[in-house]
Design a protein around this motif. Structure first.
Motif, short mmCIF file in Angstrom:
data_model
loop_
_atom_site.label_atom_id
_atom_site.label_comp_id
_atom_site.label_asym_id
_atom_site.label_seq_id
_atom_site.Cartn_x
_atom_site.Cartn_y
_atom_site.Cartn_z
N ALA A 125 23.66 13.17 153.24
CA ALA A 125 23.52 11.72 153.41
C ALA A 125 22.10 11.28 153.06
O ALA A 125 21.90 10.25 152.39
CB ALA A 125 23.89 11.31 154.83
N THR A 126 21.11 12.05 153.47
CA THR A 126 19.71 11.74 153.15
C THR A 126 19.48 11.79 151.65
O THR A 126 18.83 10.92 151.06
CB THR A 126 18.76 12.71 153.88
OG1 THR A 126 18.96 12.58 155.28
CG2 THR A 126 17.31 12.45 153.52
N GLY A 179 20.90 8.83 150.00
CA GLY A 179 19.99 7.70 150.20
C GLY A 179 18.79 7.75 149.28
O GLY A 179 18.32 6.72 148.80
N ASP A 180 18.31 8.97 149.00
CA ASP A 180 17.15 9.14 148.11
C ASP A 180 17.45 8.70 146.68
O ASP A 180 16.53 8.38 145.93
CB ASP A 180 16.70 10.60 148.10
CG ASP A 180 16.02 11.02 149.39
OD1 ASP A 180 15.55 10.13 150.14
OD2 ASP A 180 15.95 12.24 149.65
N ASP A 204 19.47 6.11 146.00
CA ASP A 204 19.99 4.74 146.16
C ASP A 204 21.50 4.68 146.35
O ASP A 204 22.17 3.77 145.88
CB ASP A 204 19.57 3.85 144.98
CG ASP A 204 18.08 3.62 144.94
OD1 ASP A 204 17.47 3.59 146.04
OD2 ASP A 204 17.51 3.47 143.86
N GLN A 205 22.05 5.66 147.07
CA GLN A 205 23.45 5.68 147.45
C GLN A 205 23.53 5.92 148.96
O GLN A 205 24.02 6.95 149.41
CB GLN A 205 24.22 6.78 146.70
CG GLN A 205 24.20 6.66 145.20
CD GLN A 205 24.95 5.46 144.72
OE1 GLN A 205 26.02 5.14 145.21
NE2 GLN A 205 24.38 4.76 143.75
N PRO A 206 23.00 4.99 149.76
CA PRO A 206 22.88 5.25 151.20
C PRO A 206 24.22 5.44 151.90
O PRO A 206 25.22 4.85 151.52
CB PRO A 206 22.16 4.00 151.72
CG PRO A 206 22.45 2.95 150.72
CD PRO A 206 22.60 3.64 149.40
N SER A 257 25.91 5.03 155.58
CA SER A 257 25.69 4.39 156.88
C SER A 257 25.92 5.40 158.00
O SER A 257 26.61 6.41 157.82
CB SER A 257 26.63 3.19 157.06
OG SER A 257 27.97 3.65 157.18
N GLU A 258 25.35 5.11 159.16
CA GLU A 258 25.52 5.97 160.32
C GLU A 258 27.00 6.11 160.70
O GLU A 258 27.47 7.19 161.01
CB GLU A 258 24.71 5.40 161.50
CG GLU A 258 24.53 6.36 162.64
CD GLU A 258 23.55 7.48 162.33
OE1 GLU A 258 23.71 8.54 162.96
OE2 GLU A 258 22.66 7.32 161.51
#
Length: 157
Positions: free
Chosen positions: A123-124, A127-128, A130-132, A134-135
């Motif tokens: 998941a991180t 996000g790195d 630009d594909q985050p 969510s929790e």
């Protein structure tokens, strides 16, 4: 006397050869650029590796902040094609991470902690690029990857 045209002069009107940019020789980006996995290739190393590949293929200027040529510039169309190619590479790598995330299951790990850590790491990484994630999606995926032994059965009585 009839003069015949000189073949060499008539064929030399366009002496420029069309050459293939090195970036277009990459047929499988996974063979050239390792997918970010967080274990074998930590993020910082992956960034360096990706940057090195972009240097090798003479396209680093597409991501290092260099401004593109103006739309009136004769090189703009070629620049735009290469830019689209790089974006495609990034999308392919992101899709690979996305597939790893959605296909992760507890059964592939030695412990629940290792499973949760792997999901968080992927998941991180998403996000790195630009594909985050969510929790709530992270939690849903974690639960989705649990074996049937973790299913709860409600008894209304």
């Amino acid at each position: 006397m009839v003069e015949t045209p000189n073949k060499s002069s008539s064929s030399n009107t366009n002496t420029e050869k069309s050459t293939l940019h090195p970036a277009f020789t990459v047929t499988n980006v996974h063979l050239k650029i390792r997918t970010l996995d967080g274990e074998k290739t930590p993020y910082s190393n992956w960034v360096k590796l990706f940057g090195n590949h972009l240097k090798i293929y003479k396209i680093l200027h597409h991501i290092d902040g260099t401004k593109p040529p103006s739309k009136e510039d004769p090189t703009y169309d070629a620049w735009e094609e290469i830019d689209a190619l790089i974006l495609q590479w990034i999308i392919v790598l992101a899709a690979t991470l996305e597939q790893q995330f959605t296909n992760s299951a507890l059964s592939a790990f030695s412990s629940f902690d290792e499973y949760c850590q792997k999901l968080k790491d992927i998941a991180t990484q998403l996000g790195d690029i630009d594909q985050p994630v969510s929790e709530s999606r992270l939690v849903i995926q974690m639960v989705r990857g649990l074996p049937v032994e973790y299913d709860t059965i409600g008894n209304p009585t």
